[in-house]
Design an enzyme around this catalytic site. Structure first.
Site, PDB file in Angstrom:
ATOM      1  N   CYS A 184       0.925  -1.291  -0.002  1.00 16.92           N
ATOM      2  CA  CYS A 184       0.069   0.080   0.100  1.00 16.92           C
ATOM      3  C   CYS A 184       0.768   1.257  -0.125  1.00 16.92           C
ATOM      4  O   CYS A 184       1.937   1.201  -0.220  1.00 16.92           O
ATOM      5  CB  CYS A 184      -0.888  -0.059   1.134  1.00 16.92           C
ATOM      6  SG  CYS A 184       0.004  -0.158   2.933  1.00 16.92           S
ATOM      7  N   THR A 185       0.190   2.262   0.346  1.00 19.74           N
ATOM      8  CA  THR A 185       1.142   3.481   0.174  1.00 19.74           C
ATOM      9  C   THR A 185       2.178   3.586   1.241  1.00 19.74           C
ATOM     10  O   THR A 185       3.519   3.843   0.844  1.00 19.74           O
ATOM     11  CB  THR A 185       0.372   4.775   0.401  1.00 19.74           C
ATOM     12  OG1 THR A 185      -0.788   4.791  -0.631  1.00 19.74           O
ATOM     13  CG2 THR A 185       1.060   6.136   0.206  1.00 19.74           C
TER      14      THR A 185
END
Length: 245
Positions: A184-185
């Site tokens: 994810c980020t």
């Protein structure tokens, strides 16, 4: 000029007396003219802040790492010409990233992680060190994936992270026997996702340590197409962690 320091950080750790903690962090961040968002929950802290570099780093050192619960907080840095947040918000939430699976408690023990350099090497080979097929699983929302993702990564077209458990149930069979790396980020969603996958019986699951931001910082854009969407006025970051476009 790129003299505004942006930081992203999270930590799953048991917290109590949240109103008092909220007020302390709000007062200190306000006094330092920082902007952004700090989320607090019984399961931990998640934050995105920006401001003068010295002020940001002093805040991290004194108000965060000065608290024993956050002493080992890992911070990811990037720079911008202007502050990408309009105001400062410090909020108390039920979860710092909502999954609606209270049995998943990362503070009780992290899922195994793979570092950026090792992942890049595995992606070069298409397999992990044990020879298993490697699958990259994007745990972000569909519109984030559209801005950029690891080449060939699975995208379940989530509209919010709370949909991940149902999507996993629908696709788990196709992941068995493979090494699955959730990403994810910045790491917070893929950490919960990896724990849930392991709970569901998938044996070879890892999270990308530090998410895309740490990967860009340590490896660059190898095997990644596009930019990394971020939830502030910069919109997306390139492989140099600079605002895209």
């Amino acid at each position: 000029m790129t003299d505004v320091l942006n930081i992203a950080a999270y930590k799953f750790v048991a917290l109590d007396e949240l109103p008092a903690l909220r007020q302390r962090l709000l007062d200190a961040a306000s006094a330092s003219a920082l902007r952004g968002t700090i989320l607090l929950a019984e399961e931990g802290i998640n934050l995105f802040l920006a401001g003068d570099a010295a002020a940001v780093r002093d805040f991290v050192a004194a108000e965060l790492r000065g608290d024993p619960r956050f002493a080992d907080l890992e911070v990811k840095e990037s720079w911008s010409a202007a502050t990408p947040f309009r105001r400062l918000r410090v909020r108390i939430k039920r979860e710092i990233i909502r999954m609606d699976r209270p049995a998943i408690r990362p503070a009780a023990g992290r899922a195994p992680a793979v570092d950026a350099a090792t992942l890049a090497r595995w992606l070069d080979a298409g397999r992990d060190d044990a020879g298993r097929e490697l699958v990259m699983l994007d745990t972000r929302n569909g519109f984030e994936v559209d801005a950029g993702r690891f080449r060939g990564a699975l995208d379940w077209r989530l509209s919010r992270f709370g949909e991940f458990p149902a999507a996993l149930e629908a696709h788990a069979a196709s992941l068995r026997g493979k090494t699955v790396v959730s990403y994810c980020t910045g790491g917070i969603r893929c950490e919960k996702a990896a724990l849930l996958m392991r709970e569901q019986g998938l044996e070879h699951v890892l999270q990308l340590d530090g998410g895309i931001l740490r990967y860009f910082e340590q490896v660059g854009g190898r095997h990644f197409d596009g930019e990394c969407f971020v939830f502030d006025q910069r919109v997306a970051l390139d492989e140099r962690l600079a605002p895209a476009g």
